[in-house]
Design a protein around this motif. Structure first.
Motif: not given
Length: 490
Positions: A234-238, A432-439
């Motif tokens: 997650l840290s890498t993606v963020q 807005p973030m409900q139900g969304l994965d990290i991508q």
């Protein structure tokens, strides 16, 4: 019970819900399935539990290949699934629903014969541990989502399953209820039960499970064998997302940067609301400006839903206070809430796009087609315009399909594309973030940053998991009152 999936695939005529997924859930551990709605999490669980039959691949239990003929067969072999929205008898009490499950287990329930008796000792013991607040004598129709979940959970626990799968168990739970649930799940896993939890919450995935399987668009991104590996991912993606956002800001044309002068778009002063079925909003003072992202954080118990109702004009409430709305050309309108002047119609006429938290019933309707949902603002060429929006949203669906076929994440992306197609000056986004994965979260953040960079206003209501570093100002809603937590601009 160790469960292994080998190339598990589920295909439908117009889409592939699950694409060759191979994972393993070891005995006595908690396993998380994470990803946005539509990633394939619930489909995978349904295949393991016998609700669906796989198109390709197979499931192995303790190394032995199995093929369930029905959910009943999977249940009889020790696999229980607790649905997010369980099927219960609304006209019966919680106790009566659970007694039905108890007597079905014992083979005592016969056609046309049903006699109320006291709940079993086993049931009372489970209730005391897992759901002490559950009112056994209350009718299901009068209970909230958390209590309905507990009824379904207790019904599954009565079977003493070897594998317990929970579909978004914390969706209706408070923070304290979530902590108690996972504490009990850890104890259950320690007894040798395999536990699998479907969740979209990064916070939960980083705190409780032993393994995390990340799904995206029906495919397995990776199964992380510990939380630390998932945290590093997650840290890498963020970091990657942040770098792209910074590059976009550096490359912003000079004429767009000039539009970032913070001018008020919408301002609430001493707004109060006393709805019948939601928490009371005691005092809301906040401002969203052009060229900025503004967030309001808070829980449902703090009246975040009430604030959404007021600020979107979508639900009539007992409201008071004043709202000042300034159009992009500088024209200001003063709205008295006690006179019902702030409506969804007013906002739409003043170039406001709204993505409500209830996207299924407020942002759409399950009984209409995807084309009808996407082209409510169009008078002609609806099919072609629907196809364009579907392509932009990167959703695999046909315009003639019903909106009920859309997952929550797919529906959110489509509703957002529909709203942005109106070329709004103000975008109101609820949860807005409900139900969304990290991508998907990263893609949304980049989209909003670019939108605000063009001099538009973004107001986020319910900012759970939203990166507050993108915001020019953040308000906290607690006990029905807003407070400015921080601001980067004046």
């Amino acid at each position: 019970m160790t469960i292994t999936t080998h190339g598990l695939t589920k295909k439908y005529p117009l889409k592939t819900a699950l694409d060759s997924v191979s994972i393993q859930w070891a005995t006595g551990k908690i396993h998380a399935l994470v990803g946005d709605n539509g990633a394939g999490k619930s489909t995978l669980a349904a295949l393991v539990c016998g609700d669906y039959q796989p198109s390709e691949g197979f499931i192995a239990i303790d190394g032995k290949k199995v093929q369930w003929a029905s959910p009943k067969e999977a249940l009889e072999n020790g696999i229980a699934l607790v649905h997010q929205r369980p099927l219960l008898a609304p006209a019966l009490t919680a106790k009566e629903n659970l007694i039905i499950k108890t007597r079905t287990l014992a083979g005592e329930l016969q056609k046309h014969k049903f006699f109320i008796r006291n709940p079993s000792k086993d049931l009372l013991t489970l209730k005391a541990q897992w759901a002490p607040e559950l009112p056994l004598n209350s009718y299901v129709k009068d209970l909230g989502g958390n209590m309905r979940f507990y009824i379904s959970l207790l019904g599954s626990l009565l079977r003493h399953p070897d594998c317990l799968i929970l579909d978004e168990p914390s969706a209706f739970l408070t923070m304290e209820e979530r902590k108690r649930l996972y504490t009990n799940l850890q104890k259950l896993a320690a007894t040798g039960t395999t536990v699998a939890v479907i969740t979209h919450s990064q916070a939960e995935a980083l705190t409780y499970p032993d393994t995390i399987s990340l799904l995206h668009d029906g495919k397995l991104v990776q199964q992380f064998m510990n939380r630390e590996d998932f945290k590093q991912y997650l840290s890498t993606v963020q970091k990657s997302n942040s770098a792209e956002v910074n590059m976009q800001e550096k490359d912003e044309p000079a004429e767009n940067k000039a539009a970032l002068t913070p001018v008020s778009c919408i301002r609430l002063e001493h707004v109060r609301a006393t709805p019948k079925n939601r928490p009371v909003l005691l005092n809301a003072d906040l401002e969203a400006r052009y060229g900025e992202i503004t967030c309001v954080t808070g829980l449902a118990e703090a009246a975040i839903g009430t604030l959404e109702d007021v600020i979107t004009g979508m639900s009539p409430t007992q409201s008071r206070g004043t709202v000042f709305f300034t159009d992009a050309d500088g024209t200001e309108t003063k709205l008295n809430l006690s006179r019902g002047m702030l409506t969804a119609g007013f906002l739409r006429n003043h170039k406001t796009a709204i993505v409500p938290s209830d996207r299924a019933l407020r942002g759409s309707n399950p009984n209409i087609t995807v084309e009808q949902m996407l082209t409510v603002y169009e008078a002609s060429d609806t099919h072609e315009k629907a196809l364009v929006l579907i392509e932009k949203a990167a959703v695999r669906i046909q315009p003639q399909e019903k909106a009920s076929a859309l997952s929550g994440g797919m529906l959110q992306r489509l509703v957002l594309e529909r709203e942005l197609s109106t070329d709004p000056s103000l975008l109101i986004l609820c949860n807005p973030m409900q139900g969304l994965d990290i991508q998907s979260q990263g893609a949304l953040c980049k989209r909003l940053t670019a939108f605000a960079g063009k001099g538009k206003a973004v107001l986020v209501i319910g900012a759970a998991d939203f990166p507050l570093s993108l915001c020019a100002r953040v308000y906290t809603l607690e006990s029905g009152m807003t407070q400015l937590s921080f601001t980067t601009k004046e």
